[in-house]
Each structure stands twice: as C-alpha cells, then as structure tokens.
Design an enzyme around this catalytic site. Structure first.
Site, mmCIF file in Angstrom:
data_model
loop_
_atom_site.group_PDB
_atom_site.id
_atom_site.type_symbol
_atom_site.label_atom_id
_atom_site.label_comp_id
_atom_site.label_asym_id
_atom_site.label_seq_id
_atom_site.Cartn_x
_atom_site.Cartn_y
_atom_site.Cartn_z
ATOM 1 N N GLU A 131 0.810 -1.222 0.000
ATOM 2 C CA GLU A 131 0.000 0.000 0.000
ATOM 3 C C GLU A 131 0.841 1.268 0.000
ATOM 4 O OE1 GLU A 131 -3.659 1.800 2.634
ATOM 5 O OE2 GLU A 131 -3.626 -0.316 2.142
ATOM 6 N N ASP A 188 -3.544 -3.072 2.926
ATOM 7 C CA ASP A 188 -4.229 -3.324 4.195
ATOM 8 C C ASP A 188 -5.497 -4.139 3.963
ATOM 9 O OD1 ASP A 188 -2.311 -1.887 5.539
ATOM 10 O OD2 ASP A 188 -3.486 -0.031 5.583
ATOM 11 N N TYR A 202 -2.975 -3.538 13.247
ATOM 12 C CA TYR A 202 -3.728 -2.652 12.365
ATOM 13 C C TYR A 202 -4.730 -1.833 13.167
ATOM 14 C CZ TYR A 202 -6.238 -1.172 8.174
ATOM 15 O OH TYR A 202 -6.801 -0.431 7.170
#
Length: 688
Positions: A14, A112, A320
């Site tokens: 990402e 993600d 996360y």
C-alpha cells in the site's frame, strides 16, 4: 530439453514503507529502481515476485462528462494525478506499477486488509491489467511484523471479491451523494450571485444534524434556579439529602431549612453505609476507543490519534489500528508479545507481573471485526518516536497489560449526619486492592476520597452551614472524541472516516471550537436540507447503506443493484431541490454573508477608542491575494497590523492578556497551529 518458464508475480504494497516491510519479511531480495521508485525482487523455486509500492489510492472516481450541472452519475476511475495538482507525486508510482504489472502472470494484493486496501490494490490490478480473478491472490495480516507477514504469504487467500465490491460501492455512493448535493447547494447560492464552497455528503449530513440538534437544544435552554445546603465539618462537607436529587427547587423552602439548621453546632452520625464492589479491567482498544482515550489523557484530536496509530502500525509497533474489534483472540500469541515487551526496560516489571498469572486471559468487549482483532502492541522495540507517538504507544501498551489484570477492589461509604431531623450525607470512595490499576498507571482516573473512621452515634462539631444558589446547566456540547463515539454508536461512517468527517465540517466553517459549536452557517445548511432533502440527514439512510455494504461483502446483494437504487432515490431528491433552487439559495445567502463578516471581525480598534471614536472595529481584510488587519473607519483611521503569510487566520473573540488587543488563531495543516496577538510589538512576543 525444454526450459521451464518461471511465473512472475507482482505484489502490491500500500505504501513504500510497507513494500519494504514485505520484502524484509519474505527475505533474500534484490532491489531494482525504476522511474525513481524502489522495487523488491524475490526469486523462489516457483516464481519471481516483484514487490511494487503504491502510495495509497492511485485511482479516484471522476465525472466522465463535462460541465458542472447536477445530478451527475457518469463516473469512472482515473489516475488521481490527472485531476489533482497536489497529487502529482503519485505519477511516478503509477508509471512504475504499470511497468511492473506488464511483466506479471499473477498478482497479489498486499494492501491493508480492509475495504480501502482492497479497493487500492484491486483498482491498480484491474485498470492496468484487467486479469481474470483467478489470477489475483490476497494477503491477510494484522501486523507488519516479519512473522505475521511470512504467515500471511504462506497462507494466501483468493481474490476478495465481496470486500472489493463493497469498497467500490461505498466510493461510488460517496461520490453520488457528496458531489451532487454539494453542487446543488453551491448552485443555489450562485443563482443569488454569491460564490461559496459548500459541501455535504452521505455521512457528513447526518453528522452535522446530530451536532446541530445539540446546538439548538443548548440555544433554547432556559436555566432553572435551585438551592443546595452543605454542612461544613473540619475534614469534610456533607450535602443535605432532600428529594430525589438533593436539590431544593423553592427558594422559600430552602431559606426555611437553612434558618432551622444554621446555628446548630453539633451533629450526630445516624447511619454508615458501606459498599464493597469490583472495578473491572478495561476492554481492548478499537480505533474509536483509542481516539477517545487519547483525547481524554493527552488532548490529542481523533484525526491526529488515527494518524499516529497508522505511523506506529507502519513501524511494526502495533497491530492494524482501523478496526472495530474490542476482542483479542489467543491466536495473536499473548505469551510471545508479553515476552517481547519484557525485554523493553520501560515495561519489564509490568510484563513480568502479567506473566506470573496462572493463566493468561483478557477482558473482551462486545464489538468484533472479521478482518482484524483489537489494537495491541507487537512487542517490537520502538525507536525515534515523537513525543506524541511515544504517548500513544505507551497508552496502547499499558492498555494491553491492563486487559489481563484482575478487577480492582473498591469501597464506597455514605455517612449520614442528622441535624434537627434533616439528613446530610458525606460520601467517599477508596481503592482497597489496585490490581489492574497498577498495570494501567498513570492512565487510571478514579476518585479517591476518604472519610474519618467514625461510628453510628458519634457526635461531631459543625463549623457551619452554606446555602448555595445554583442554576441548571445546558446540555453538554460534543467534544471531537464524543462525537466520534456517537457516530460509532449510531453506525454512521466507518472507523477510518469518522475523524476526517469531523475535520471536513471544521474546514467548511460549519463547526468551530472543541467542545464543538455549530456556526450559523452550519445550522443554515441543516435547515435547508431538512426543508428540501430531509432523507440526506437521516441516520437511517446511512445505516441502511452500511448494512448494504455488509450484504455485498457477504455476497448477498450485488454492487450494481445497490448503486442503481441509490441513483434512483437521489435523482428524485435532487429533482425537487432543483425546482426551488433560487429560493433555497436566497435562504442561505444572508447567513453566508453574516458568517463571513463574523469570522473577519476581530474586536474594537484601540486607536479609534483613544481618539474618542467608539465605532471603529478591527477586521481581517483580503486584498490582492494577501490579508491584513485594518479598521472599519478607514480612511479616517489607518491603523493596520500584518498577518502571517501561511495558515488560515480565524478570529477568536478573545483579547490579549498582555495588551488587550485582539487574539487570532492561525490554523496550519502541516505544522502546529497557534494563537497570537495581532500587534507585532506586543510584549507577549518578546520570546518569539
């Protein structure tokens, strides 16, 4: 002899930092720079893997047709740098990804694991190669540690069609509602010869309405008088126990009671009520919980907390952060994480204390997230953190320890003192066993107030009595963290977008301050939408769309069907709005003009006051691309002050405590915002 051709796989990270983490986790890589972008190449027995970085969204939705009319539903995904000058830096990453994808046989989306990450990776693959879905794989991980990334690579999943379709649908609906209704508002104002950037949207509208409803409630509030009577002892105060809430609503009645007791010098302890109870450990953090606690402990805004948490995640220090979950499953490896934290000097003693438990189990909250667990530290050693990053990291680590703790033991005591048949109560709370409090210090916030050890029948001296007249207070305003909590509770927006929604309301001058005040412009926008597009403000509509997203993710509904239904509904709403466009704009124009004057008005001009002119008012004046402070009595008064060249300048309705001149607030996006006196020669700036 036939040479076997090796398969080439492009793995998309990402961000550049994430691509580097992926390469380090999978190991034995070489680097190749293309167009100024570093790629990582790994050769295995089965395939050649090229890890190429994105920089977040490479593609964005844009209108296909020309013109500024509404409604507009013809949209396409286009490279973001083609439509935004500020995104020009994306171009080299786009070109590099295109070069690498041209070599690919298969693809791995390693962005993600959420709706946004699925859209970022899938758009790159689709719009640059458009392969069959069978050739796309997905990595699922919750931390950027080497072990988790390696495990995710060893257990690659198939193309996440449901999550990708749900993400695409959300972007499309946000475009339809945000762009079309914002254009409708601005076009209505233009019809009345005014130009003002206005916006609303699928989540922004209901959020502003929640805040506006609170603002109206506060403005309509009329206080009621009431009275309280206190017994004053040398070691404590006791309040008259009267009625359901200890408040006396009749002044004559309050005066009568006070006259009865005020000259009494002794009181008897007539009752002591002791209650022992448990104070349970906190639940694990989800993003909203972390934002709320960081605001409470450090006064860090939800948006800033989210940014800090993302940095900690990208540095492999926490899991996360954009998660709804309040659960920490054992599979994350409690013992392993605690062992790593034990190796850090700051946390050695606390980690040892937790690891001494006979069994490791945590408190769990109610909310869950299929993609990610609650936020937890990975145990990796932090380095180079800023002051705020260190604070948030420490908060996350201490919360992780605390969820393993035993309930604290607390004791409340209510002592009743009687004077002339009137009961007064003194209350205290103390901690008997700290337990998890010790694991969460210094972030435990509980009251500690002890009373002297007394027994029923004891007679005490009274120092005196106080009769206090008070009035009821208006409802409490929302703080930034409280409104983010409210949005989560109402299922409005997502964990990733709630803070940015609030930020957008500030940028549009719909709200200001913290606690939050809704400006007259914000109220006018809500009034207008309530009158003409009420459905846009309905939390039910937004919640329904969120439920549709989940149905798409589960494969129960199609993206096309949900988008088509939204398009039909919005088309009807906007058709009615368009028929009354000029009248709607007329309602908004006066408020826009008043709000503009208010925000530029700073306060009285001191030079005019010295000359005996009382009507001079300092205000922000914009001329030829620059701004300065000038007097409304110009040219009779030529008093001026310069303004900073960078940042957005706002009035504060405050005076400088040093010289009495107006104070302004300079809001900067990339640097710290600040308040300052408008006078450059003010002594308050001697140390600048």
């Amino acid at each position: 002899m036939r040479l076997e051709i090796m398969e080439t796989t492009v793995m998309i990270g990402e961000k550049p930092k994430v691509a580097s983490k992926l390469a380090n986790a999978l190991g034995n890589y070489s680097t190749k720079t293309n167009r100024g972008v570093k790629n990582y190449v790994i050769e295995t027995d089965e395939r050649r893997i090229i890890i190429a970085p994105a920089v977040g969204h490479i593609f964005n939705l844009e209108q296909i047709s020309e013109g500024w009319d509404y409604p507009v539903f013809d949209v396409e995904w286009r490279p973001i740098f083609e439509t935004s000058d500020s995104s020009d830096y994306v171009k080299k990453y786009y070109n590099n990804l295109r070069d690498q994808i041209e070599k690919a046989d298969t693809y791995i989306n390693a962005c993600d694991f959420d709706l946004e990450g699925s859209v970022i990776g899938a758009n790159i693959i689709k719009h640059m190669a458009d392969p069959d879905e069978e050739r796309i794989e997905r990595m699922k991980f919750s931390t950027l540690t080497q072990s988790d990334l390696q495990e995710a690579f060893d257990n690659l999943e198939g193309f996440d069609k449901g999550m990708t379709d749900a993400g695409i649908t959300r972007h499309t609906l946000d475009f339809y509602y945000g762009v079309n209704v914002s254009r409708a508002l601005m076009q209505a104002v233009r019809e009345n010869n005014r130009y003002k950037t206005l916006s609303t949207g699928r989540v922004q509208g209901p959020t502003l309405k929640i805040l506006a409803d609170k603002e109206r409630e506060i403005r309509a509030f009329e206080p009621d008088d009431y009275w309280e009577i206190f017994l004053k002892h040398s070691e404590f105060d006791a309040k008259l126990s009267y009625g359901s809430d200890d408040r006396i609503w009749d002044e004559d009645e309050a005066n009568g009671i006070f006259l009865t007791v005020k000259d009494e010098g002794r009181t008897e302890v007539t009752d002591i009520d002791i209650n022992n109870y448990s104070h349970n450990p906190p639940i694990p953090f989800n993003l909203t919980g972390l934002q709320s606690e960081a605001s409470s402990q450090f006064n860090i805004s939800p948006k800033k907390t989210q940014s800090i948490a993302q940095t900690l995640y990208e540095n492999s220090l926490i899991s996360y952060p954009r998660t709804e979950s309040q659960k920490l499953p054992p599979k994350i490896g409690y013992k392993d994480i605690l062992g790593k934290l034990k190796s850090q000097d700051s946390y050695e003693d606390l980690a040892k204390k937790v690891m001494k438990k006979d069994s490791l189990s945590t408190t769990q909250g109610k909310k869950k997230d299929d993609a990610h667990p609650a936020i937890y530290p990975t145990g990796e050693h932090p380095s180079g953190l800023s002051k705020q990053e260190r604070k948030v990291y420490d908060l996350i680590v201490k919360r992780f320890f605390a969820v393993f703790g035993k309930a604290a033991k607390r004791r409340s005591l209510t002592m009743t003192l009687t004077v002339e048949d009137y009961d007064f109560q003194a209350k205290s709370k103390i901690t008997v066993e700290r337990n998890w409090f010790d694991l969460y210090d210094p972030y435990v916030k509980v009251s500690e107030a002890a009373l002297p050890e007394l027994e029923v029948g004891d007679i005490l001296d009274v120092e005196g009595f106080d009769l206090e007249d008070k009035e009821t207070q208006p409802p409490q305003r929302y703080s930034q963290s409280r409104i983010v909590n409210k949005l989560e509770k109402e299922n409005l927006g997502t964990k990733a977008t709630r803070a940015s929604t609030i930020d957008r309301l500030y940028n549009r001058n719909y709200i200001e301050g913290d606690p939050i005040n809704v400006t007259d412009l914000g109220l006018a926008i809500v009034d207008t939408l309530e009158d003409h597009i009420p459905d846009l403000l309905s939390p039910d509509l937004t919640r329904e769309f969120e439920e549709k997203m989940e149905s798409i993710r589960q494969g129960e509904e199609t993206s096309e069907g949900v988008i088509e239904k939204a398009r039909e509904d919005l088309d009807k709403m906007l058709g009615k709005f368009k028929d009354q466009e000029k009248e709607i704009g007329a309602e908004l124009v006066n408020t826009i003009d008043d709000e503009r004057k208010r925000r530029r008005k700073l306060g009285p001009c001191h030079e005019c006051e010295e000359q005996g002119r009382e009507d001079g008012m300092l205000r922000i004046i914009k001329s030829k691309g620059s701004s300065f402070v000038g007097c409304s009595n110009y040219p009779d008064c030529e008093n001026t002050y310069p303004l900073p060249n960078t940042g957005k300048v706002n009035s504060t309705d405050q005076e400088c405590s040093t010289c009495g001149k107006p104070v302004i607030y300079v809001e900067r996006k990339k640097k710290k915002s600040y308040s300052m006196c408008v006078d450059p020669d003010c002594p308050s700036k001697d140390d600048w």
